[in-house]
Motif scaffolding. Structure first.
Motif, mmCIF file in Angstrom:
data_model
loop_
_atom_site.group_PDB
_atom_site.id
_atom_site.type_symbol
_atom_site.label_atom_id
_atom_site.label_comp_id
_atom_site.label_asym_id
_atom_site.label_seq_id
_atom_site.Cartn_x
_atom_site.Cartn_y
_atom_site.Cartn_z
ATOM 1 N N GLU A 38 0.818 -1.208 0.000
ATOM 2 C CA GLU A 38 0.000 0.000 0.000
ATOM 3 C C GLU A 38 0.855 1.261 0.000
ATOM 4 O OE1 GLU A 38 -3.366 -0.006 2.908
ATOM 5 O OE2 GLU A 38 -2.338 -1.842 3.544
ATOM 6 N N TYR A 39 0.307 2.315 -0.573
ATOM 7 C CA TYR A 39 0.879 3.660 -0.541
ATOM 8 C C TYR A 39 0.257 4.379 0.652
ATOM 9 C CZ TYR A 39 1.484 8.537 -2.062
ATOM 10 O OH TYR A 39 1.795 9.854 -2.138
ATOM 11 N N VAL A 40 1.084 5.040 1.477
ATOM 12 C CA VAL A 40 0.599 5.727 2.679
ATOM 13 C C VAL A 40 1.139 7.154 2.695
ATOM 14 C CG1 VAL A 40 0.546 5.678 5.204
ATOM 15 C CG2 VAL A 40 0.687 3.533 3.928
ATOM 16 N N GLU A 41 0.294 8.107 3.080
ATOM 17 C CA GLU A 41 0.721 9.493 3.272
ATOM 18 C C GLU A 41 0.441 9.923 4.695
ATOM 19 O OE1 GLU A 41 -0.843 12.410 0.593
ATOM 20 O OE2 GLU A 41 -0.196 11.305 -1.182
ATOM 21 N N GLY A 42 1.265 10.816 5.216
ATOM 22 C CA GLY A 42 1.053 11.345 6.553
ATOM 23 C C GLY A 42 2.148 12.337 6.888
ATOM 24 N N CYS A 43 2.351 12.572 8.159
ATOM 25 C CA CYS A 43 3.392 13.486 8.627
ATOM 26 C C CYS A 43 4.403 12.709 9.461
ATOM 27 C CB CYS A 43 2.783 14.591 9.476
ATOM 28 S SG CYS A 43 1.759 15.726 8.526
ATOM 29 N N ILE A 44 5.656 13.089 9.324
ATOM 30 C CA ILE A 44 6.721 12.485 10.116
ATOM 31 C C ILE A 44 7.598 13.606 10.685
ATOM 32 C CG2 ILE A 44 6.786 10.343 8.780
ATOM 33 C CD1 ILE A 44 9.419 11.480 7.518
ATOM 34 N N PHE A 45 8.325 13.292 11.729
ATOM 35 C CA PHE A 45 9.280 14.232 12.312
ATOM 36 C C PHE A 45 10.654 13.887 11.763
ATOM 37 C CE2 PHE A 45 11.991 15.924 15.731
ATOM 38 C CZ PHE A 45 11.516 17.232 15.732
ATOM 39 N N ASN A 46 11.296 14.812 11.097
ATOM 40 C CA ASN A 46 12.582 14.542 10.445
ATOM 41 C C ASN A 46 13.788 14.913 11.314
ATOM 42 O OD1 ASN A 46 12.815 17.320 10.307
ATOM 43 N ND2 ASN A 46 12.807 17.433 8.081
ATOM 44 N N LEU A 71 18.495 8.105 4.331
ATOM 45 C CA LEU A 71 18.570 8.736 5.650
ATOM 46 C C LEU A 71 18.412 7.725 6.786
ATOM 47 C CD1 LEU A 71 16.205 11.683 4.681
ATOM 48 C CD2 LEU A 71 18.687 11.838 4.952
ATOM 49 N N PRO A 72 19.135 6.617 6.736
ATOM 50 C CA PRO A 72 18.929 5.577 7.747
ATOM 51 C C PRO A 72 19.230 6.056 9.182
ATOM 52 C CG PRO A 72 20.916 5.133 6.506
ATOM 53 C CD PRO A 72 20.213 6.272 5.821
ATOM 54 N N HIS A 73 20.079 7.041 9.316
ATOM 55 C CA HIS A 73 20.416 7.560 10.646
ATOM 56 C C HIS A 73 19.231 8.260 11.320
ATOM 57 C CE1 HIS A 73 21.111 10.850 7.826
ATOM 58 N NE2 HIS A 73 20.934 11.670 8.829
ATOM 59 N N LEU A 74 18.188 8.591 10.553
ATOM 60 C CA LEU A 74 17.012 9.242 11.132
ATOM 61 C C LEU A 74 15.900 8.260 11.482
ATOM 62 C CD1 LEU A 74 16.748 12.438 8.892
ATOM 63 C CD2 LEU A 74 17.675 12.224 11.194
ATOM 64 N N LEU A 75 16.107 6.987 11.187
ATOM 65 C CA LEU A 75 15.076 5.983 11.501
ATOM 66 C C LEU A 75 15.131 5.589 12.953
ATOM 67 C CD1 LEU A 75 15.253 3.725 8.358
ATOM 68 C CD2 LEU A 75 13.475 5.355 8.959
#
Length: 75
Positions: A38-46, A71-75
């Motif tokens: 599935e394709y998902v949209e939303g908000c994340i904190f970067n 950007l694996p360091h942000l996961l």
């Protein structure tokens, strides 16, 4: 750009098509190539602010190739 039907069908082959700053395209590409995803949209904190973003879901597990690749360091 190639038509979806012409794109390779393994995650390893899709990686060169996943670009930073293109999360909507990246998530749509994955969902288009793999119909069960599935394709998902939303908000994340970067790490600095909340941003609009797109990622994918398979069953109940969500994943984000844009962040996993670039950007694996942000996961």
């Amino acid at each position: 750009m190639k038509k979806t039907s012409e794109l390779p069908l393994t995650f390893r082959d899709i990686i060169p098509h996943i670009h930073i700053g293109q999360c909507y395209y990246n998530a749509f590409l994955v969902a288009d190539v793999y119909p069960l995803i599935e394709y998902v949209e939303g908000c994340i904190f970067n790490g600095e602010e909340w941003i609009q973003h797109a990622w994918n879901r398979l069953n109940s597990e969500e994943f984000d190739l844009t962040y996993q690749i670039h950007l694996p360091h942000l996961l």
